[in-house]
Write an enzyme that holds these catalytic residues in place. Structure first.
Site, PDB file in Angstrom:
ATOM      1  N   ARG A  98      -2.112  11.018  10.649  1.00 35.20           N
ATOM      2  CA  ARG A  98      -1.083  10.204  10.992  1.00 35.20           C
ATOM      3  C   ARG A  98      -0.348  11.061  12.072  1.00 35.20           C
ATOM      4  O   ARG A  98       0.245  10.125  13.128  1.00 35.20           O
ATOM      5  CB  ARG A  98      -0.223   9.940   9.807  1.00 35.20           C
ATOM      6  CG  ARG A  98      -0.802   9.075   8.583  1.00 35.20           C
ATOM      7  CD  ARG A  98      -0.013   8.637   7.716  1.00 35.20           C
ATOM      8  NE  ARG A  98       0.903   7.767   7.962  1.00 35.20           N
ATOM      9  CZ  ARG A  98       2.233   8.144   8.214  1.00 35.20           C
ATOM     10  NH1 ARG A  98       2.639   9.292   8.012  1.00 35.20           N
ATOM     11  NH2 ARG A  98       3.146   7.166   8.652  1.00 35.20           N
TER      12      ARG A  98
ATOM     13  N   GLY B 272       0.850  -1.143   0.020  1.00 31.67           N
ATOM     14  CA  GLY B 272      -0.074  -0.003   0.001  1.00 31.67           C
ATOM     15  C   GLY B 272       0.906   1.309   0.160  1.00 31.67           C
ATOM     16  O   GLY B 272       0.779   1.859  -0.928  1.00 31.67           O
TER      17      GLY B 272
ATOM     18  N   CYS C 196     -10.145  21.975  17.596  1.00 29.85           N
ATOM     19  CA  CYS C 196     -10.093  22.209  18.723  1.00 29.85           C
ATOM     20  C   CYS C 196      -9.543  20.961  19.726  1.00 29.85           C
ATOM     21  O   CYS C 196     -10.541  20.235  20.221  1.00 29.85           O
ATOM     22  CB  CYS C 196     -11.391  22.455  19.505  1.00 29.85           C
ATOM     23  SG  CYS C 196     -12.362  24.135  18.469  1.00 29.85           S
TER      24      CYS C 196
HETATM   25  C1  LIG Z   1      -2.603  -2.372   5.541  1.00 20.86           C
HETATM   26  C2  LIG Z   1      -2.231  -3.665   5.044  1.00 20.86           C
HETATM   27  C3  LIG Z   1      -1.391  -3.888   3.989  1.00 20.86           C
HETATM   28  C4  LIG Z   1      -0.684  -2.667   3.372  1.00 20.86           C
HETATM   29  O1  LIG Z   1       0.397  -2.484   4.281  1.00 20.86           O
HETATM   30  P1  LIG Z   1       1.599  -1.328   3.563  1.00 20.86           P
HETATM   31  O2  LIG Z   1       2.551  -1.113   4.847  1.00 20.86           O
HETATM   32  O3  LIG Z   1       0.623  -0.015   3.446  1.00 20.86           O
HETATM   33  O4  LIG Z   1       2.136  -1.745   2.545  1.00 20.86           O
HETATM   34  C5  LIG Z   1      -1.328  -5.014   3.471  1.00 20.86           C
HETATM   35  N1  LIG Z   1      -1.823  -6.173   4.170  1.00 20.86           N
HETATM   36  C6  LIG Z   1      -2.959  -6.036   5.008  1.00 20.86           C
HETATM   37  C7  LIG Z   1      -3.512  -7.321   5.566  1.00 20.86           C
HETATM   38  C8  LIG Z   1      -2.946  -4.786   5.429  1.00 20.86           C
HETATM   39  O5  LIG Z   1      -3.989  -4.865   6.573  1.00 20.86           O
END
Ligand SMILES: *Cc1c(COP(=O)(O)O)cnc(C)c1O
Length: 431
Positions: free
Chosen positions: A329, A292, A359
Site C-alpha cells: 500500500r 472489506g 531493490c
Molecule cells: C474492493 C471492493 C469492495 C470493498 O471495499 P472496502 O473499501 O474494502 O470496503 C466492495 N465492493 C467491490 C465491488 C469492491 O471491488
C-alpha cells in the site's frame, strides 16, 4: 477498544505479546485479532438488527457480503462465515476459497469487470446468490454460459452513480471516467436488454463508489440515485429485489475520523424504509453491503524486525525485513501506516524512514517516523489487515510472510511462511 495495546511496555494482540509471536513464528509476520474481526463485523450486523433487518425478514432483511479481496485467508473467511457473513468475490479463485473456508456459496455475490467463462460456469455450478454484472457484453456472455449449463443466472447491474467519493484516485470507482460498472444514463437500456434474455433473471442493483470513505454523504447520495433508478425500472415492470450499496467505509490509519458504521447504516436504513413504505409497502427489498477494509483493516498488523540502522547526513533509514512485496500500500498509493515499537525503550528517538530490502526506491513502508530503536527490535505496521497480505507478491524471490490469528491467549498459525523452493517449484529449465 483496540485489540492491539501495550501492557508493561510491550505491544500485545489481545492477550499475547507480539515479541513472543515473532519469536515463535518468525518475521515478517501478519498477526490478526479474532476479537477485532468479530467486533467490526458486529458493528454492521448490530446496525442491521437495530433497523429491524434480520437476515430473512419480511422487509427483505439485510446481507453483509464481506469483500474477500481485502483479506482472503481461509481462517478469516471462516470466522466471518460463522458470524453469518456472505461474501463478495471478484474471481473464481475467491469462490473456491469461500467454499474451502466453509462459507455458503448461496450468500456469494460475484463482482468484477472481467469475469471469464470458466469463472461464470463455476459460480453457476455453485448456485451463487447473484452476479454483479458490469457491462452489456458481460451479461450476454453470462446468458450464453448459463444457457449451456441449463441454468438461469441471477444478476444485478453495477451502476455508476457518478458521485465523487473524495478519496484517493486509485480507490475511487464511482466516477464517469472509471472502468467499473455501467454509466447511470445507460442503466435503463442495459436492464431492458438484460431482462429480455432467456437465461438471465434480473434481481437487483448495486454500486460501489470507492474505498476509504470517511464521510457517508457520498454513499447516501449514491443510494438516492439507486433508488431513483429502481423506481424507473419498476415503472417498466422490471422488479428489483435487492439493493447493494457496496463497501467503502474507511478506517483510522493516522488521525482520520471515519463515520461510525452504525451511524451510516442508521441513516441509510431510515431512507430505505421511508421509501419502501411509501412506494412498495408489503414488498421485500433486501439491503446488501460489501465491506472489506472496515471489517479487517484494523484487525491486523504486520510485524517486522529491524535489520540495520543507517544514520546519514540528511536522513536516517531503518532497514527492516518486511518490504513492498509484503505490504504494497505505501508503494502503490503512498498509504500511511502507523509504526509502533513492539517493546518500548527509554532511549532518545530519532527520525527514520522505514524501508525494506527490495531493490526499488519505492520500497518504503513509512517516512519520517520518530522511533527509539536498535537493530533486532520489532516494529508493528498498524492497520495492515486489509489489502496487505492479499496484495503481497514474491518480488525479489521473497517468500510471503506467515499469518497468525490470535484468539484471546491462543495463537493459530493460519498460513505458513513460503520458503524459496516453493517459489520456483512450478518452473523448469527449457530443453
Ligand atoms: C474492493 C471492493 C469492495 C470493498 O471495499 P472496502 O473499501 O474494502 O470496503 C466492495 N465492493 C467491490 C465491488 C469492491 O471491488
Amino acid at each position: 477498544m483496540s485489540h492491539f495495546s501495550y501492557r508493561d511496555g510491550v505491544l500485545h494482540a489481545e492477550n499475547l505479546p507480539l515479541n513472543a509471536l515473532a519469536k515463535q513464528f518468525g518475521s515478517p509476520l501478519y498477526v490478526y485479532s479474532k476479537a477485532a474481526l468479530t467486533a467490526n463485523f458486529s458493528a454492521y450486523a448490530d446496525a442491521c438488527k437495530k433497523a429491524g433487518r434480520t437476515e430473512n425478514g419480511d422487509n427483505g432483511g439485510a446481507l453483509i457480503c464481506y469483500s474477500v479481496k481485502s483479506n482472503s485467508n481461509l481462517a478469516v473467511l471462516n470466522v466471518l462465515g460463522k458470524l453469518g457473513s456472505g461474501f463478495d468475490i471478484v474471481s473464481g479463485g475467491e469462490l473456491l476459497r469461500v467454499i474451502a473456508a466453509g462459507g455458503d456459496p448461496r450468500k456469494v455475490i460475484f463482482s468484477g469487470v472481467g469475469k471469464g467463462r470458466d469463472e461464470m460456469r463455476l459460480a453457476l455450478q455453485h448456485d451463487i446468490l447473484c452476479f454483479n454484472v458490469e457491462s452489456i457484453p458481460e451479461v450476454h456472455r453470462l446468458n450464453e454460459v448459463a444457457g449451456e449449463a441449463g441454468k438461469r443466472a441471477r444478476i444485478s447491474l453495477r451502476v455508476n452513480p457518478n458521485v465523487d467519493a473524495k478519496t484517493h484516485p486509485y480507490i475511487s470507482t464511482g466516477l464517469k471516467e472509471n472502468k467499473f460498472g455501467v454509466a447511470y444514463e445507460d442503466a435503463l437500456a442495459c436492464y431492458r436488454d438484460a431482462a429480455a434474455l432467456p437465461n438471465i433473471e434480473v434481481v437487483g442493483i448495486d454500486c460501489h463508489i470507492g474505498s476509504q470513505l470517511l464521510d457517508d454523504a457520498p454513499l447516501l447520495e449514491a443510494l438516492d440515485k439507486v433508488i431513483e433508478l429502481i423506481d424507473q425500472l419498476e415503472s417498466e415492470g422490471i422488479a428489483i429485489h435487492h439493493l447493494d450499496i457496496g463497501g467503502g467505509i474507511g478506517i483510522t490509519y493516522d488521525d482520520e475520523q471515519p463515520v461510525p458504521v452504525g451511524d451510516y447504516l442508521g441513516r441509510l436504513f431510515a431512507r430505505v424504509e421511508a421509501w419502501r413504505k411509501e412506494k412498495y409497502a408489503g414488498r421485500a427489498i433486501k439491503v446488501m453491503f460489501e465491506p472489506g477494509r472496515s471489517i479487517v483493516g484494523n484487525a491486523g498488523v504486520l510485524l517486522t524486525e529491524v535489520q540495520y540502522l543507517k544514520h546519514g547526513e540528511t536522513k536516517n533509514f531503518a532497514v527492516v525485513d518486511a518490504a513492498m512485496n509484503d505490504l504494497m500500500r505505501p508503494a502503490l498509493y503512498e498509504a500511511w501506516h502507523g509504526v509502533q515499537v513492539v517493546q518500548q525503550r527509554q532511549d532518545a528517538a530519532r527520525t527514520y524512514d522505514v524501508v525494506g530490502p527490495v531493490c526499488e526506491s519505492g520500497d518504503w513502508l513509512a517516512h519520517s517516523r520518530e522511533l527509539a530503536i536498535e537493530p533486532g527490535d520489532l516494529l508493528a505496521l498498524m492497520s495492515a489487515g486489509a489489502y496487505g497480505m492479499t496484495m503481497a507478491s514474491n518480488y525479489n524471490t521473497r517468500g510471503r510472510a506467515a499469518e497468525v490469528l490470535v484468539d484471546g491467549d491462543k495463537a493459530h498459525l493460519i498460513r505458513k511462511r513460503e520458503n524459496p523452493a516453493d517459489l520456483f517449484a512450478l518452473e523448469s529449465i527449457a530443453g
